[in-house]
Design a protein around this motif. Structure first.
Motif, PDB file in Angstrom:
ATOM      1  N   ILE A   1      69.744 -18.932  47.802  1.00 48.23           N
ATOM      2  CA  ILE A   1      69.326 -18.142  46.619  1.00 48.23           C
ATOM      3  C   ILE A   1      67.971 -17.595  46.650  1.00 48.23           C
ATOM      4  CG2 ILE A   1      69.239 -18.044  44.041  1.00 48.23           C
ATOM      5  CD1 ILE A   1      71.660 -19.936  43.901  1.00 48.23           C
ATOM      6  N   LEU A   2      66.976 -18.974  47.080  1.00 48.13           N
ATOM      7  CA  LEU A   2      65.654 -18.700  47.089  1.00 48.13           C
ATOM      8  C   LEU A   2      65.223 -19.228  48.309  1.00 48.13           C
ATOM      9  CD1 LEU A   2      63.022 -18.021  45.801  1.00 48.13           C
ATOM     10  CD2 LEU A   2      63.033 -19.838  44.511  1.00 48.13           C
ATOM     11  N   PRO A   3      65.066 -18.528  49.423  1.00 48.41           N
ATOM     12  CA  PRO A   3      64.322 -18.793  50.684  1.00 48.41           C
ATOM     13  C   PRO A   3      62.914 -19.042  50.472  1.00 48.41           C
ATOM     14  CG  PRO A   3      65.669 -16.645  50.887  1.00 48.41           C
ATOM     15  CD  PRO A   3      65.454 -16.971  49.393  1.00 48.41           C
ATOM     16  N   ASP A   4      62.759 -20.213  51.760  1.00 50.26           N
ATOM     17  CA  ASP A   4      61.426 -20.567  51.679  1.00 50.26           C
ATOM     18  C   ASP A   4      60.170 -19.461  51.795  1.00 50.26           C
ATOM     19  OD1 ASP A   4      62.786 -22.922  51.747  1.00 50.26           O
ATOM     20  OD2 ASP A   4      62.320 -23.664  53.993  1.00 50.26           O
ATOM     21  N   GLU A   5      60.750 -18.478  52.611  1.00 50.12           N
ATOM     22  CA  GLU A   5      59.453 -17.443  52.854  1.00 50.12           C
ATOM     23  C   GLU A   5      59.258 -16.554  51.526  1.00 50.12           C
ATOM     24  OE1 GLU A   5      62.386 -17.838  54.492  1.00 50.12           O
ATOM     25  OE2 GLU A   5      61.579 -18.448  56.117  1.00 50.12           O
ATOM     26  N   ASP A   6      60.383 -16.615  50.654  1.00 52.96           N
ATOM     27  CA  ASP A   6      60.184 -15.972  49.342  1.00 52.96           C
ATOM     28  C   ASP A   6      59.272 -16.698  48.359  1.00 52.96           C
ATOM     29  OD1 ASP A   6      61.668 -13.599  50.354  1.00 52.96           O
ATOM     30  OD2 ASP A   6      63.248 -14.388  49.357  1.00 52.96           O
ATOM     31  N   LEU A   7      59.780 -17.946  48.346  1.00 55.77           N
ATOM     32  CA  LEU A   7      58.888 -19.093  47.530  1.00 55.77           C
ATOM     33  C   LEU A   7      57.495 -19.054  47.785  1.00 55.77           C
ATOM     34  CD1 LEU A   7      59.275 -21.199  45.276  1.00 55.77           C
ATOM     35  CD2 LEU A   7      59.494 -22.778  47.103  1.00 55.77           C
ATOM     36  N   THR A   8      57.207 -18.957  49.167  1.00 54.76           N
ATOM     37  CA  THR A   8      55.935 -19.191  49.708  1.00 54.76           C
ATOM     38  C   THR A   8      54.981 -17.990  49.194  1.00 54.76           C
ATOM     39  OG1 THR A   8      56.825 -20.582  51.485  1.00 54.76           O
ATOM     40  CG2 THR A   8      54.408 -19.578  51.757  1.00 54.76           C
ATOM     41  N   ARG A   9      55.668 -16.745  49.433  1.00 53.94           N
ATOM     42  CA  ARG A   9      55.047 -15.739  49.055  1.00 53.94           C
ATOM     43  C   ARG A   9      54.633 -15.468  47.631  1.00 53.94           C
ATOM     44  NH1 ARG A   9      57.293 -11.302  47.238  1.00 53.94           N
ATOM     45  NH2 ARG A   9      59.196 -12.097  47.951  1.00 53.94           N
ATOM     46  N   ALA A  10      55.561 -16.003  46.605  1.00 56.21           N
ATOM     47  CA  ALA A  10      55.336 -15.884  45.073  1.00 56.21           C
ATOM     48  C   ALA A  10      54.195 -16.818  44.924  1.00 56.21           C
ATOM     49  CB  ALA A  10      56.743 -16.263  44.516  1.00 56.21           C
ATOM     50  N   ALA A  11      54.360 -18.162  45.529  1.00 55.84           N
ATOM     51  CA  ALA A  11      53.384 -19.255  45.183  1.00 55.84           C
ATOM     52  C   ALA A  11      51.962 -18.713  45.502  1.00 55.84           C
ATOM     53  CB  ALA A  11      53.548 -20.387  46.037  1.00 55.84           C
TER      54      ALA A  11
ATOM     55  N   GLU B   1      51.119 -15.251  45.452  1.00 54.22           N
ATOM     56  CA  GLU B   1      50.804 -14.129  44.598  1.00 54.22           C
ATOM     57  C   GLU B   1      50.469 -14.515  43.121  1.00 54.22           C
ATOM     58  OE1 GLU B   1      53.389 -11.189  45.550  1.00 54.22           O
ATOM     59  OE2 GLU B   1      53.049 -11.003  47.685  1.00 54.22           O
ATOM     60  N   ALA B   2      51.627 -15.584  42.544  1.00 51.86           N
ATOM     61  CA  ALA B   2      51.518 -15.768  41.332  1.00 51.86           C
ATOM     62  C   ALA B   2      51.169 -17.056  40.920  1.00 51.86           C
ATOM     63  CB  ALA B   2      53.156 -15.672  40.744  1.00 51.86           C
ATOM     64  N   GLY B   3      51.288 -18.098  41.664  1.00 48.87           N
ATOM     65  CA  GLY B   3      50.812 -19.329  41.442  1.00 48.87           C
ATOM     66  C   GLY B   3      51.448 -20.070  40.353  1.00 48.87           C
ATOM     67  N   ASP B   4      51.445 -19.721  39.136  1.00 44.20           N
ATOM     68  CA  ASP B   4      52.152 -20.349  37.808  1.00 44.20           C
ATOM     69  C   ASP B   4      53.494 -20.295  37.999  1.00 44.20           C
ATOM     70  OD1 ASP B   4      53.218 -20.944  35.619  1.00 44.20           O
ATOM     71  OD2 ASP B   4      51.911 -19.415  34.435  1.00 44.20           O
ATOM     72  N   PRO B   5      54.347 -21.334  37.838  1.00 39.29           N
ATOM     73  CA  PRO B   5      55.556 -21.227  38.434  1.00 39.29           C
ATOM     74  C   PRO B   5      56.569 -20.537  37.227  1.00 39.29           C
ATOM     75  CG  PRO B   5      54.864 -23.704  38.477  1.00 39.29           C
ATOM     76  CD  PRO B   5      53.700 -22.680  37.863  1.00 39.29           C
ATOM     77  N   LEU B   6      56.001 -20.162  35.977  1.00 40.51           N
ATOM     78  CA  LEU B   6      56.686 -19.447  35.108  1.00 40.51           C
ATOM     79  C   LEU B   6      56.509 -17.895  35.621  1.00 40.51           C
ATOM     80  CD1 LEU B   6      58.377 -19.373  32.619  1.00 40.51           C
ATOM     81  CD2 LEU B   6      56.346 -19.142  31.453  1.00 40.51           C
ATOM     82  N   ALA B   7      55.529 -17.602  35.829  1.00 44.69           N
ATOM     83  CA  ALA B   7      55.304 -16.408  36.626  1.00 44.69           C
ATOM     84  C   ALA B   7      55.943 -16.126  38.149  1.00 44.69           C
ATOM     85  CB  ALA B   7      53.643 -15.992  36.660  1.00 44.69           C
ATOM     86  N   MET B   8      55.887 -17.011  38.808  1.00 44.12           N
ATOM     87  CA  MET B   8      56.817 -17.032  39.795  1.00 44.12           C
ATOM     88  C   MET B   8      58.216 -16.840  39.752  1.00 44.12           C
ATOM     89  SD  MET B   8      55.022 -20.450  41.968  1.00 44.12           S
ATOM     90  CE  MET B   8      56.482 -20.245  42.966  1.00 44.12           C
TER      91      MET B   8
ATOM     92  N   GLN C   1      59.566 -15.198  37.105  1.00 49.11           N
ATOM     93  CA  GLN C   1      59.793 -13.831  36.533  1.00 49.11           C
ATOM     94  C   GLN C   1      59.584 -12.670  37.556  1.00 49.11           C
ATOM     95  OE1 GLN C   1      56.637 -13.784  33.681  1.00 49.11           O
ATOM     96  NE2 GLN C   1      57.910 -15.101  32.066  1.00 49.11           N
ATOM     97  N   MET C   2      58.816 -13.003  38.661  1.00 45.64           N
ATOM     98  CA  MET C   2      58.408 -12.376  39.687  1.00 45.64           C
ATOM     99  C   MET C   2      59.670 -12.198  40.782  1.00 45.64           C
ATOM    100  SD  MET C   2      55.190 -12.006  42.435  1.00 45.64           S
ATOM    101  CE  MET C   2      56.090 -13.420  43.411  1.00 45.64           C
ATOM    102  N   LEU C   3      60.186 -13.384  40.673  1.00 47.86           N
ATOM    103  CA  LEU C   3      61.398 -13.725  41.618  1.00 47.86           C
ATOM    104  C   LEU C   3      62.879 -13.294  41.001  1.00 47.86           C
ATOM    105  CD1 LEU C   3      60.311 -16.944  43.397  1.00 47.86           C
ATOM    106  CD2 LEU C   3      60.324 -14.627  44.570  1.00 47.86           C
ATOM    107  N   GLY C   4      62.567 -13.147  39.711  1.00 44.45           N
ATOM    108  CA  GLY C   4      63.873 -12.964  39.104  1.00 44.45           C
ATOM    109  C   GLY C   4      64.936 -14.228  39.018  1.00 44.45           C
ATOM    110  N   GLN C   5      64.364 -15.604  39.085  1.00 44.33           N
ATOM    111  CA  GLN C   5      65.096 -16.690  39.542  1.00 44.33           C
ATOM    112  C   GLN C   5      64.869 -17.585  38.258  1.00 44.33           C
ATOM    113  OE1 GLN C   5      67.530 -16.827  41.344  1.00 44.33           O
ATOM    114  NE2 GLN C   5      66.893 -15.511  43.082  1.00 44.33           N
TER     115      GLN C   5
ATOM    116  N   LEU D   1      65.186 -23.439  39.078  1.00 48.84           N
ATOM    117  CA  LEU D   1      65.368 -23.465  40.502  1.00 48.84           C
ATOM    118  C   LEU D   1      63.945 -23.300  41.125  1.00 48.84           C
ATOM    119  CD1 LEU D   1      66.957 -22.839  43.036  1.00 48.84           C
ATOM    120  CD2 LEU D   1      67.217 -20.414  42.151  1.00 48.84           C
ATOM    121  N   VAL D   2      63.088 -22.705  40.441  1.00 50.01           N
ATOM    122  CA  VAL D   2      61.809 -22.479  41.398  1.00 50.01           C
ATOM    123  C   VAL D   2      61.050 -23.826  41.407  1.00 50.01           C
ATOM    124  CG1 VAL D   2      59.710 -21.600  40.892  1.00 50.01           C
ATOM    125  CG2 VAL D   2      61.441 -20.060  40.517  1.00 50.01           C
TER     126      VAL D   2
END
Length: 416
Positions: free
Chosen positions: A250-260, A262-269, A271-275, A279-280
């Motif tokens: 559902i949430l690949p490593d690459e997408d998570l690393t990119r979101a971390a 760009e966003a940093g904040d888990p809640l913002a991550m 929202q950005m990932l739509g997950q 799970l995040v």
């Protein structure tokens, strides 16, 4: 027997006492992906192999070779571990291949003995660190010494000037002797019981303990997992692997690393990932991208019972069922679907940033029970927030904060 590439990479990393996260970072991949490689679940291309070989200070050919090359590499590592202690009788490294070819049995025996020696050395270091840094052990020893000193001082007063004391003062000193002797007895009993656990350090009490030990050791394939002694533990481990695989899909490593990044904040991550946020949080504790190094994750059910414990570096975890009631993890159960960000401080002064989030579900439909679950992501505190931290502990039994409003039982470290 042909040794797979992933197994050779893992053997080389362990021989250097390197962590997965360190090697993965040096090779430019995530720790989770390196874990898959080491368990032979992902292929390794030439470019990645070169980076891994460079990170492990070994020729790439040795990582790709079979049993014979693996034996030679192990023999060289065994010789290197001697660190010149044999002087002029050091092993002849230029004859390693001839020795392995002529005496393969002795070669394997030597490799096995060297591996056992390394494991015992690592355990000795671990126990030494535990003896010198374990907060429970240090505090209990301090309490025992304090009680013994108080006993000696009171006894000295009675012995040297006892005849000149009034009956009232003599009674006070005898009462002090009684209190201090009982305190010393309680502390000594607790200390002996705790030291006894050192000998059975590898003895796991519950299936959940087995699974936690298995995860801490790197989540080896189930057919190679010596930490999983019971069928129940293997079932739990398999369920954990299935859940991790599903979450990774559902949430690949690459997408998570990119979101971390760009966003940093888990809640913002989230929202950005739509997950979902939970799970995040799960994936952050597993992948540990930049900014979440050393992260840990605790998950409990609606009854407050821990169902997953991934320790954060420096965050002391108690035995099962004995956690501090002030943890934000438990507070979030009363505030479902609300992210609680709280900085906490342990008794030793270490501070951590926590993010807690609880969810509720009705898997049985409208007529089924309401199930709650909470998770708390733990990372070492940064320097970007100035609010005072929440004082917490690991468990009441070893927490020195006597005035804590949430105390359930007296601390073994208190005088009363």
């Amino acid at each position: 027997m042909h040794i797979l590439t992933g197994t050779r990479i893992r053997e080389r990393r362990l021989s250097l006492s390197r962590k997965q996260a360190d090697v993965a970072a040096a090779a430019g991949i995530s720790a989770a992906y390196l874990n898959l490689i080491e368990h032979n679940r992902r292929p390794v291309g030439a470019s990645l192999m070169a980076r891994l070989a460079d990170a492990l200070a070994v020729p790439a050919a040795e990582l790709e070779s079979g049993r014979e090359e693996a034996r030679l590499a192990s023999l060289r590592e065994a010789a290197a571990a001697l660190d010149g202690r044999l002087g002029s009788n050091a092993p002849e490294l230029d004859q390693t291949a001839e020795f392995a070819a002529r005496f393969p049995g002795w070669a394997d025996a030597l490799v096995s003995a060297a591996g056992q020696n390394q494991a015992l050395s690592q355990r000795l270091v671990s126990l030494s660190e535990r003896m010198t840094r374990d907060p429970y052990l240090l505090d209990t020893l301090h309490e025992a010494l304090s009680a013994a000193t108080a006993l000696r001082s009171t006894a000295a007063i009675l012995a040297e000037g006892g005849e000149g004391l009034t009956p009232e003062w003599r009674a006070r000193f005898f009462a002090n002797l009684d209190d201090d002797s009982q305190r010393l007895s309680r502390t000594a009993q607790a200390l002996v019981a705790y030291l006894d656990s050192f000998e059975a350090d590898s003895a796991i009490l519950t299936p959940q303990d087995e699974v936690e030990a298995w995860m801490a050791a790197g989540s080896a394939p189930l057919d190679q997992a010596t930490d999983l002694a019971s069928d129940a533990a293997r079932d739990l481990a398999q369920a954990h692997l299935d859940r991790m695989d599903a979450e990774r899909q559902i949430l690949p490593d690459e997408d998570l690393t990119r979101a971390a990044a760009e966003a940093g904040d888990p809640l913002a991550m989230a929202q950005m990932l739509g997950q979902p946020l939970d799970l995040v949080m799960h994936r952050l504790a597993l992948v540990r991208p930049s900014g979440y190094d050393g992260a840990g994750l605790l998950i409990c059910d609606g009854a407050g019972v821990m169902v997953l414990r991934r320790a954060a570096h420096g965050f002391g975890l108690p035995r099962q069922g004995d956690a501090c009631a002030l943890w934000p993890l438990f507070q979030s159960l009363a505030n479902p679907q609300t992210a609680l960000r709280v900085r906490v401080e342990m008794p030793d002064g270490a501070t951590f940033d926590t993010l807690s989030y609880a969810t509720r579900a009705q898997p049985g439909g409208l007529l089924g029970p309401i199930l709650s679950r909470a998770q708390m992501l733990i990372v070492p505190a940064g320097a970007d927030r100035a609010e005072p931290p929440l004082p917490i502990g690991s468990s009441c039994r070893i927490c020195p904060r006597d005035a804590c409003p949430a105390r359930r039982e007296p601390s073994i470290l208190s005088a009363g």
